[in-house]
Design a protein around this motif. Structure first.
Motif, PDB file in Angstrom:
ATOM      1  N   TYR A 162       0.826  -1.200   0.000  1.00 36.32           N
ATOM      2  CA  TYR A 162       0.000   0.000   0.000  1.00 36.32           C
ATOM      3  C   TYR A 162       0.869   1.262   0.000  1.00 36.32           C
ATOM      4  O   TYR A 162       2.055   1.222   0.333  1.00 36.32           O
ATOM      5  CB  TYR A 162      -0.900   0.040   1.241  1.00 36.32           C
ATOM      6  N   ARG A 185       1.040   4.300   2.229  1.00 28.52           N
ATOM      7  CA  ARG A 185       0.521   4.617   3.565  1.00 28.52           C
ATOM      8  C   ARG A 185       0.441   6.120   3.801  1.00 28.52           C
ATOM      9  O   ARG A 185       1.349   6.874   3.470  1.00 28.52           O
ATOM     10  CB  ARG A 185       1.371   3.957   4.629  1.00 28.52           C
ATOM     11  N   CYS A 239      -4.640   5.405  10.208  1.00 29.81           N
ATOM     12  CA  CYS A 239      -3.796   5.068   9.066  1.00 29.81           C
ATOM     13  C   CYS A 239      -4.675   4.795   7.850  1.00 29.81           C
ATOM     14  O   CYS A 239      -5.604   3.983   7.922  1.00 29.81           O
ATOM     15  CB  CYS A 239      -2.944   3.857   9.405  1.00 29.81           C
ATOM     16  N   ASP A 261      -4.418   3.311   4.166  1.00 33.22           N
ATOM     17  CA  ASP A 261      -3.574   2.558   3.242  1.00 33.22           C
ATOM     18  C   ASP A 261      -4.217   2.573   1.858  1.00 33.22           C
ATOM     19  O   ASP A 261      -5.317   2.034   1.661  1.00 33.22           O
ATOM     20  CB  ASP A 261      -3.397   1.121   3.734  1.00 33.22           C
ATOM     21  N   SER A 268      -5.435  -3.523   7.165  1.00 34.47           N
ATOM     22  CA  SER A 268      -5.328  -3.575   5.708  1.00 34.47           C
ATOM     23  C   SER A 268      -4.682  -4.862   5.210  1.00 34.47           C
ATOM     24  O   SER A 268      -4.797  -5.178   4.027  1.00 34.47           O
ATOM     25  CB  SER A 268      -4.527  -2.371   5.205  1.00 34.47           C
ATOM     26  N   ASN A 318      -7.727   2.158   8.656  1.00 33.08           N
ATOM     27  CA  ASN A 318      -7.286   1.422   9.840  1.00 33.08           C
ATOM     28  C   ASN A 318      -7.597   2.244  11.089  1.00 33.08           C
ATOM     29  O   ASN A 318      -7.169   3.405  11.198  1.00 33.08           O
ATOM     30  CB  ASN A 318      -5.782   1.147   9.771  1.00 33.08           C
ATOM     31  N   GLY A 349      -3.155  -1.667  12.231  1.00 35.14           N
ATOM     32  CA  GLY A 349      -2.291  -1.547  11.065  1.00 35.14           C
ATOM     33  C   GLY A 349      -0.844  -1.269  11.413  1.00 35.14           C
ATOM     34  O   GLY A 349      -0.091  -0.748  10.579  1.00 35.14           O
TER      35      GLY A 349
END
Length: 251
Positions: free
Chosen positions: A84, A86, A98, A100, A125, A148, A153
């Protein structure tokens, strides 16, 4: 050995096969149940979703619900981790969540829709069921971003406050942030289990504001009534205390 010389085993095999076939036709293959009160919304669903009127034929070699759960977990466990992009989103109270992103090759194109995925209670994720959703979104040529929750995460929990189904403030900040980044992109959201409850809370409490940001939303595997579900779970887990012997007091 021919079948007619070992007829007891043949008879048992045919009986089991016939029983499985009857169960499949009478119990496994059914028309979906639409749990919705009579009204305009139900009429809209029945008019536009023909699949609700069709019989669902589950996979013949794995049609039992518990077997499907086990098999799906085994197959999804083979999915590799997704790389991902981020983004850490700082929240108003000092916390952080978070985001992602999986939007390879689509960052510069504003016309593509964005799908927000909310994992369940302990999900993130990289959870197997989340990755399967993400890859499906990727195949549809849309952007995908996994929300997240605080402390999930692999991100540090910076506040004493965590997350729960009855609060969608963090989700609201994330949706408004994404909308500011991509004002022209149609925004959709999907929540699974606890993520679906948080998304449902957002839709109910924000109402018109939520409709301004999201063009579609879907919740999966959530309780029909969380309060009744909690009561039922409590009753199942708590056993009645045994009567104390004569002459003794119970505390």
């Amino acid at each position: 050995m021919d079948w007619y010389t070992d007829w007891p085993r043949t008879l048992v095999g045919l009986s089991l096969g016939a029983g499985c076939l009857i169960y499949y036709l009478l119990d496994a293959a059914k028309v979906p149940v639409l749990a919705c009160r009579r009204g305009a919304w139900r009429g809209f669903l029945e008019q536009h979703l023909n699949i609700l009127q069709e019989r669902y034929w589950p996979t013949p070699w794995c049609y039992e619900s518990r077997c499907q759960t086990i098999m799906a977990s085994m197959l999804r466990a083979r999915l590799p981790d997704i790389a991902y992009r981020r983004e850490l989103l700082e929240l108003k109270d000092g916390g952080q969540v978070c985001l992602d992103w999986l939007d390879d090759g689509l960052e510069a194109e504003e016309g593509h829709p964005i799908v927000i995925i909310l994992p369940g209670l302990t999900g993130s994720s990289q959870s197997e069921y989340v990755k399967s959703f993400v890859l499906s979104v990727k195949d549809s040529a849309a952007r995908c971003v996994v929300f997240n929750n605080r402390g999930r995460g692999g991100v540090q929990l910076k506040t004493a406050r965590t997350y729960c189904a009855a609060n969608s403030d963090d989700l609201e900040e994330a949706i408004e942030h994404i909308k500011r980044l991509h004002p022209k992109a149609p925004l959709m959201a999907t929540g699974i289990s606890l993520g679906g409850m948080i998304l449902g809370n957002y839709l109910v409490t924000r109402q018109e504001r939520a409709a301004e940001h999201l063009v579609a939303a879907m919740v999966l595997s959530i309780p029909w009534n969380v309060f009744v579900g909690t009561e039922e779970s409590g009753e199942a887990l708590v056993e009645p205390a045994a009567e104390p012997p004569p002459g003794q007091l119970s505390v």
